[in-house]
Write an enzyme that holds these catalytic residues in place. Structure first.
Site, mmCIF file in Angstrom:
data_model
loop_
_atom_site.group_PDB
_atom_site.id
_atom_site.type_symbol
_atom_site.label_atom_id
_atom_site.label_comp_id
_atom_site.label_asym_id
_atom_site.label_seq_id
_atom_site.Cartn_x
_atom_site.Cartn_y
_atom_site.Cartn_z
ATOM 1 N N LYS A 1 83.811 1.512 29.257
ATOM 2 C CA LYS A 1 83.235 -0.010 29.840
ATOM 3 C C LYS A 1 83.833 -1.082 29.165
ATOM 4 O O LYS A 1 84.344 -1.998 29.864
ATOM 5 C CB LYS A 1 81.872 0.013 29.325
ATOM 6 C CG LYS A 1 81.300 -1.391 29.512
ATOM 7 C CD LYS A 1 79.873 -1.365 28.809
ATOM 8 C CE LYS A 1 79.405 -3.018 28.913
ATOM 9 N NZ LYS A 1 79.936 -3.847 27.937
ATOM 10 N N ASN A 2 84.656 -0.789 27.941
ATOM 11 C CA ASN A 2 85.205 -2.146 27.164
ATOM 12 C C ASN A 2 86.770 -2.033 27.623
ATOM 13 O O ASN A 2 87.354 -2.830 26.972
ATOM 14 C CB ASN A 2 85.254 -1.710 25.724
ATOM 15 C CG ASN A 2 83.534 -2.455 25.464
ATOM 16 O OD1 ASN A 2 82.772 -2.874 26.081
ATOM 17 N ND2 ASN A 2 83.313 -2.254 24.131
ATOM 18 N N ARG B 1 80.072 -11.279 31.097
ATOM 19 C CA ARG B 1 80.873 -12.235 30.455
ATOM 20 C C ARG B 1 82.384 -12.308 30.817
ATOM 21 O O ARG B 1 83.304 -12.944 30.203
ATOM 22 C CB ARG B 1 80.737 -12.230 28.888
ATOM 23 C CG ARG B 1 79.293 -12.273 28.421
ATOM 24 C CD ARG B 1 79.163 -12.186 26.948
ATOM 25 N NE ARG B 1 79.795 -12.882 26.024
ATOM 26 C CZ ARG B 1 79.016 -14.244 25.669
ATOM 27 N NH1 ARG B 1 77.970 -14.238 26.005
ATOM 28 N NH2 ARG B 1 79.764 -15.019 25.057
ATOM 29 N N CYS C 1 74.895 -9.469 26.582
ATOM 30 C CA CYS C 1 73.814 -9.081 25.906
ATOM 31 C C CYS C 1 73.392 -10.040 24.939
ATOM 32 O O CYS C 1 74.480 -10.738 24.308
ATOM 33 C CB CYS C 1 74.243 -7.778 25.440
ATOM 34 S SG CYS C 1 73.940 -6.379 26.364
ATOM 35 N N ASP D 1 78.638 -0.856 17.936
ATOM 36 C CA ASP D 1 77.852 -0.256 19.307
ATOM 37 C C ASP D 1 77.427 1.166 18.678
ATOM 38 O O ASP D 1 76.592 1.645 19.572
ATOM 39 C CB ASP D 1 78.773 -0.096 20.352
ATOM 40 C CG ASP D 1 79.006 -1.669 20.994
ATOM 41 O OD1 ASP D 1 78.322 -2.463 20.761
ATOM 42 O OD2 ASP D 1 79.963 -2.036 21.822
ATOM 43 N N VAL E 1 79.191 -7.249 12.314
ATOM 44 C CA VAL E 1 79.658 -7.705 13.476
ATOM 45 C C VAL E 1 78.859 -8.883 14.236
ATOM 46 O O VAL E 1 79.358 -9.842 14.541
ATOM 47 C CB VAL E 1 80.252 -6.556 14.336
ATOM 48 C CG1 VAL E 1 80.958 -6.981 15.590
ATOM 49 C CG2 VAL E 1 81.207 -5.512 13.615
#
EC number: 2.5.1.7
Length: 439
Positions: free
Chosen positions: A24-25, A98, A122, A312, A334
């Site tokens: 996803k990133n 975003r 988020c 994450d 983070v």
């Protein structure tokens, strides 16, 4: 609306096999990179998640043709006819993501102007977009704040510059990469993020004709080129989703083979998983994760940017730590608000206390700023089914794990949020024997 609610019946170990696709990133950012090319790009191993659909819609609004390729999970992106998009259409597409801010550099290169609406994402702590705009100004863009968003212009070709990030932010590093590759001259980025997904984006850009070097001290140098072509790329697997299912196997005392999971990007997670008492076996085509029986071990854990323990990974693992014997300490460095999800776990019977102090070996930027960013998890505790409202993507998956590990039934609200980053998670859950249903 009951469509966004899931009834989860806990107490059954997850057993079986699921598959993870591209990260996803990385995937949405690689899709944005296609805008920079003068010829079509081919992206493979693409997951069917909401962020991909959002970016696909935004690209199409800007004249990029996006179609499915010959194999499942393949997209062909043709940027031959890039054009300006209607402001209202951009806003309608972008509200839940975003990623649109990363369109700025490519659109400035292709059209000379760009529009960015207000951004979603988020709610896990400060993720200021101002720095993105500061970076773009350094390249020579002018930015005008309007009622409906930010309007950007590049009166002349963007120019390379020197940038030092105050923190190795993934989003800021991506912004610099996507802007610098076609800017005139050399851009030097220090204190850059070096996550595997950043490296994979650099591989994509290099395939397009970009000149980018990475040093071991978090310095990235980009020499601008006059034009870029398309790329043919297979996205690296989603290590964050793989770790989520690994934590689910541990918390439910199950065994899950994650097809597509890759050891190289997960080494830090695998070390921690082993410390907690989880077992894993690495194969050529994936990793099997399981609970070997007996008590789990309490650990001390600090999140950090890569190559540290990823933020994450933290939330799903915390659910497993509620089943470990003793006191576990978690120091989140983070995102300052990422531990807020633990209040729901306490409601289910967990014993988790939050602290403003840095409960770890490393003082961090939140230590003096009154944020509850450290946790002490006391276990093992028996979790009970509860009414849960999902706060964010990883927290949401963590609630799902907690509900699966709990005794009784939980009603989980807001499960649609999980679709942002987990492809077909309900089908995967069913495949693993998880008992869940729409009310």
């Amino acid at each position: 609306m009951t469509d966004d609610v899931l009834l989860v019946h806990g107490g059954t170990p997850l057993e079986g096999e699921i598959k993870v696709r591209g990260a996803k990133n990385l995937v949405p950012k690689a899709m944005v990179a296609a805008l920079l090319g003068s010829s079509p790009s081919r992206l493979r191993n693409v997951p069917d998640i909401r962020d991909v659909r959002v970016v696909r819609g935004l690209l199409q609004l800007h004249g990029v043709t996006v179609r499915s390729g010959d194999e499942p999970g393949e997209l062909v992106l043709d940027p031959s006819h890039v054009e300006s998009a209607n402001v209202a259409d951009i806003d309608a597409h972008a509200g839940s993501s975003r990623i649109p801010i990363l369109f700025c550099g490519p659109l400035l290169h292709r059209l000379g102007h760009a529009f960015i609406p207000g951004l979603g994402g988020c709610d896990i702590g400060g993720r200021p977009v101002d720095f993105h705009f500061d970076v773009l100004r350094r390249f020579g863009a002018t930015i005008e704040k309007r009622a409906d968003g930010q309007y950007l212009e590049a009166p002349q070709r963007l120019r390379g510059c020197r940038i030092r990030l105050p923190y190795p932010s993934v989003g800021s590093t991506e912004q610099v990469l996507l802007t610098a590759v076609l800017a005139e001259g050399v851009t030097e980025l220090t204190n850059a993020a070096v996550e595997p997904e950043i490296e994979d984006l650099i591989c994509v850009l290099q395939k397009m004709g970009a000149m980018i070097s990475m040093d071991t001290d978090r310095t990235i140098r980009i020499t601008g080129v006059d034009r870029l072509g398309g790329y043919n790329h297979r996205a690296l697997p989603d290590r964050l989703e793989a770790a989520s299912w690994a934590s689910a196997a541990l918390a439910t005392k199950g065994s899950v083979f994650v097809r597509g999971a890759s050891q190289r990007e997960m080494m830090t997670f695998l070390n921690t998983y082993r410390k907690v008492g989880g077992a894993f076996e690495i194969g050529d085509d994936g990793i099997r994760f399981w609970h070997p029986g007996g008590p789990l071990n309490a650990i001390a854990l600090e999140t950090d940017v890569h190559p540290g323990f990823q933020t994450d990974w933290q939330q799903p693992l915390v659910v497993a730590l509620t089943q470990a014997a003793g006191l576990s300490i978690v120091h989140e460095t983070v995102y300052e608000s990422r531990l807020g999800f633990t209040s729901a776990l306490n409601q289910m019977g967990a014993h988790i206390q939050l602290y403003r102090e840095c409960l770890g070996g490393t003082p961090c930027r939140f230590g003096q700023r009154n944020f509850l960013h450290s946790a002490v998890v006391s276990g093992p505790t028996t979790l009970q089914g509860a009414e849960l409202v999902i706060p964010d993507l990883r927290g949401g998956f963590s609630y799902l794990i907690a509900a699966l590990a709990a005794q009784g039934t939980s009603r989980v609200h807001g499960i649609d949020l999980i679709n942002r980053g987990y492809e077909n998670f309900l089908q995967k859950l069913e495949k693993l024997g998880g008992k869940a249903e729409r009310p």
